[in-house]
Scaffold this motif. Structure first.
Motif, PDB file in Angstrom:
ATOM      1  N   ASP A 199      49.991 -21.693  22.373  1.00 51.83           N
ATOM      2  CA  ASP A 199      49.272 -20.694  21.575  1.00 51.83           C
ATOM      3  C   ASP A 199      48.027 -20.150  22.269  1.00 51.83           C
ATOM      4  OD1 ASP A 199      50.994 -20.730  19.385  1.00 51.83           O
ATOM      5  OD2 ASP A 199      49.977 -22.414  18.446  1.00 51.83           O
ATOM      6  N   ARG A 200      47.667 -20.687  23.403  1.00 52.64           N
ATOM      7  CA  ARG A 200      46.386 -20.329  24.029  1.00 52.64           C
ATOM      8  C   ARG A 200      46.343 -18.899  24.561  1.00 52.64           C
ATOM      9  NH1 ARG A 200      45.149 -26.081  27.229  1.00 52.64           N
ATOM     10  NH2 ARG A 200      44.990 -27.327  25.306  1.00 52.64           N
ATOM     11  N   ASP A 201      47.490 -18.368  24.952  1.00 54.85           N
ATOM     12  CA  ASP A 201      47.495 -16.997  25.473  1.00 54.85           C
ATOM     13  C   ASP A 201      47.235 -15.957  24.394  1.00 54.85           C
ATOM     14  OD1 ASP A 201      47.749 -17.015  28.273  1.00 54.85           O
ATOM     15  OD2 ASP A 201      49.837 -17.620  28.137  1.00 54.85           O
ATOM     16  N   TYR A 202      47.295 -16.353  23.135  1.00 52.67           N
ATOM     17  CA  TYR A 202      46.963 -15.428  22.047  1.00 52.67           C
ATOM     18  C   TYR A 202      45.480 -15.497  21.709  1.00 52.67           C
ATOM     19  CZ  TYR A 202      52.005 -15.393  21.732  1.00 52.67           C
ATOM     20  OH  TYR A 202      53.339 -15.278  22.038  1.00 52.67           O
ATOM     21  N   LEU A 203      44.745 -16.265  22.521  1.00 54.50           N
ATOM     22  CA  LEU A 203      43.307 -16.423  22.339  1.00 54.50           C
ATOM     23  C   LEU A 203      42.572 -16.059  23.629  1.00 54.50           C
ATOM     24  CD1 LEU A 203      43.413 -19.891  20.494  1.00 54.50           C
ATOM     25  CD2 LEU A 203      43.177 -17.635  19.434  1.00 54.50           C
ATOM     26  N   TYR A 216      39.945 -15.031  30.530  1.00 52.41           N
ATOM     27  CA  TYR A 216      39.932 -16.440  30.144  1.00 52.41           C
ATOM     28  C   TYR A 216      40.726 -16.608  28.845  1.00 52.41           C
ATOM     29  CZ  TYR A 216      36.450 -17.915  33.583  1.00 52.41           C
ATOM     30  OH  TYR A 216      35.798 -18.232  34.749  1.00 52.41           O
ATOM     31  N   ARG A 217      40.995 -17.856  28.493  1.00 54.66           N
ATOM     32  CA  ARG A 217      41.634 -18.148  27.209  1.00 54.66           C
ATOM     33  C   ARG A 217      41.027 -19.422  26.629  1.00 54.66           C
ATOM     34  NH1 ARG A 217      47.419 -19.207  30.165  1.00 54.66           N
ATOM     35  NH2 ARG A 217      46.868 -21.136  31.271  1.00 54.66           N
ATOM     36  N   HIS A 218      41.090 -19.511  25.337  1.00 57.53           N
ATOM     37  CA  HIS A 218      40.534 -20.670  24.643  1.00 57.53           C
ATOM     38  C   HIS A 218      41.504 -21.855  24.705  1.00 57.53           C
ATOM     39  CE1 HIS A 218      37.017 -18.769  22.731  1.00 57.53           C
ATOM     40  NE2 HIS A 218      37.764 -17.684  22.717  1.00 57.53           N
ATOM     41  N   CYS A 219      40.934 -23.020  24.911  1.00 54.10           N
ATOM     42  CA  CYS A 219      41.707 -24.264  24.826  1.00 54.10           C
ATOM     43  C   CYS A 219      41.407 -24.985  23.513  1.00 54.10           C
ATOM     44  CB  CYS A 219      41.357 -25.198  25.985  1.00 54.10           C
ATOM     45  SG  CYS A 219      41.604 -24.465  27.603  1.00 54.10           S
ATOM     46  N   ARG A 220      40.412 -24.484  22.791  1.00 58.85           N
ATOM     47  CA  ARG A 220      40.003 -25.102  21.523  1.00 58.85           C
ATOM     48  C   ARG A 220      40.056 -24.066  20.404  1.00 58.85           C
ATOM     49  NH1 ARG A 220      36.656 -29.463  23.291  1.00 58.85           N
ATOM     50  NH2 ARG A 220      37.689 -30.271  25.167  1.00 58.85           N
ATOM     51  N   VAL A 221      39.955 -24.532  19.183  1.00 64.05           N
ATOM     52  CA  VAL A 221      39.994 -23.665  18.010  1.00 64.05           C
ATOM     53  C   VAL A 221      38.810 -22.702  18.037  1.00 64.05           C
ATOM     54  CG1 VAL A 221      39.694 -23.672  15.494  1.00 64.05           C
ATOM     55  CG2 VAL A 221      41.333 -25.214  16.560  1.00 64.05           C
ATOM     56  N   VAL A 222      39.049 -21.457  17.619  1.00 71.99           N
ATOM     57  CA  VAL A 222      38.073 -20.377  17.770  1.00 71.99           C
ATOM     58  C   VAL A 222      37.387 -20.066  16.447  1.00 71.99           C
ATOM     59  CG1 VAL A 222      37.732 -17.983  18.473  1.00 71.99           C
ATOM     60  CG2 VAL A 222      39.459 -19.396  19.619  1.00 71.99           C
ATOM     61  N   PHE A 223      36.057 -19.998  16.486  1.00 73.91           N
ATOM     62  CA  PHE A 223      35.296 -19.549  15.328  1.00 73.91           C
ATOM     63  C   PHE A 223      35.479 -18.037  15.196  1.00 73.91           C
ATOM     64  CE2 PHE A 223      31.334 -18.021  13.324  1.00 73.91           C
ATOM     65  CZ  PHE A 223      31.391 -18.762  12.151  1.00 73.91           C
ATOM     66  N   GLY A 224      36.046 -17.595  14.072  1.00 76.16           N
ATOM     67  CA  GLY A 224      36.360 -16.189  13.880  1.00 76.16           C
ATOM     68  C   GLY A 224      37.821 -15.971  13.560  1.00 76.16           C
ATOM     69  N   VAL A 225      38.648 -16.989  13.828  1.00 78.11           N
ATOM     70  CA  VAL A 225      40.063 -16.943  13.447  1.00 78.11           C
ATOM     71  C   VAL A 225      40.188 -17.466  12.019  1.00 78.11           C
ATOM     72  CG1 VAL A 225      42.368 -17.862  13.947  1.00 78.11           C
ATOM     73  CG2 VAL A 225      40.848 -17.186  15.828  1.00 78.11           C
TER      74      VAL A 225
END
Length: 320
Positions: A199-203, A216-225
């Motif tokens: 799922d990281r490529d969607y972040l 870059y991409r997130h490896c952790r849960v994103v504040f704002g989702v």
């Protein structure tokens, strides 16, 4: 308020007015958003506990991720506007340093060249500056509701889960039971949850730099989702339900004391504070959560009496 209420209920029978769900007040577990095929049981089936105890979660898709556009052009335009404004201020280097720290901590990762053309989605971001904050003075906030015209955003494609706002009245009522109030929060709570690699490529996002498209991409849960608060809450509940037997009593109290990353609870005497905080920090650390900034209306070695915004919120609404 009376006028608004009368307009709302004028077509409702007296009998129906005794039913709380008519007024929009429902048990969180019975709320309609829990019937979106993303319930706690579904979370348990999809989550994973990594060797260090950290929780790894999947994004709760309600439609096929192939329907989600990349948003690359939209995100790049917004990124350039944000960078132009930021470079004219004094926080540009501070903002870049946040991303450098995240990369060092493996919270984000650079997308390899060979993966740049993979199916993906980009998130715009901007800095939020809190000059009076005692902890984080500048932080990036990501816009998962950004969308191209006629196409869905990331938030449109995800389930939100339980409405956690409905938990607040019960938490504050329980808080009022205790003569000694205790509040705390989890440090960088969302960033403590790992996101499943698929799922990281969607972040993805563009790192702040001078004119280059550093992806870059997130490896952790994103504040704002939109699903992030529920994923965090579900992870905390799972952790508390499965803690060792020596701390079961404290874990049971914590289960009814968390609103997202804020813990609002208490004890019956000052003598209990130190032991309670020690056990609480131990329980949360098993899931890689750092519960910190303990504050209370009673002075102690582990807490500050009447200091900080968190205790102001809890004390004046609960004990005050």
């Amino acid at each position: 308020m009376l006028t608004t209420s009368s307009l709302h209920v004028r077509n409702v029978s007296v009998k129906e007015l005794w039913e709380l769900d008519v007024l929009g007040i429902t048990d969180p577990l019975l709320n309609e958003n829990t019937k979106e095929n993303f319930e706690l049981t579904d979370f348990k089936n999809k989550m994973k506990i990594l060797p260090d105890g950290r929780y790894e979660v999947k994004l709760p898709w309600k439609c096929n991720s192939e329907n989600l556009p990349s948003n690359k052009e939209l995100t790049w335009k917004r990124h350039l506007r944000m960078m132009n404004k930021l470079r004219n201020g004094k926080f540009f280097e501070d903002y870049k340093s946040v991303f450098r720290q995240w990369e060092d901590l493996n919270i984000i990762e650079r997308v390899p060249e060979v993966e740049l053309n993979n199916e993906c989605h980009y998130l715009p971001h901007r800095p939020v500056i809190k000059l009076g904050s005692a902890t984080t003075k500048i932080r990036p906030v990501f816009d998962a509701s950004a969308r191209e015209k006629g196409k869905p955003s990331l938030n449109d494609c995800l389930y939100k889960g339980v409405n956690l706002i409905e938990l607040i009245p019960d938490i504050l009522d329980r808080f009022r039971i205790y003569p000694v109030g205790i509040v705390a929060d989890i440090e960088k709570a969302f960033l403590m949850l790992s996101v499943a690699p698929k799922d990281r490529d969607y972040l993805r996002f563009f790192s702040p730099c001078n004119g280059k498209q550093l992806v870059y991409r997130h490896c952790r849960v994103v504040f704002g989702v939109s699903s992030s608060p529920y994923l965090l809450n579900a992870s905390i509940m799972h952790l508390l339900e499965n803690c060792n037997s020596e701390c079961k009593e404290v874990a049971l109290k914590l289960k009814s004391s968390f609103y997202v990353d804020n813990c609002v609870t208490g004890v019956f005497s000052a003598d209990e504070i130190e032991i309670f905080i020690e056990k609480t920090k131990l329980i949360m650390s098993e899931g890689c959560f750092n519960l910190r900034i303990f504050e209370s209306n009673v002075a102690s070695k582990s807490v500050d009496k009447h200091s900080g915004e968190n205790f102001y919120f809890g004390y004046h609404l609960g004990l005050g």
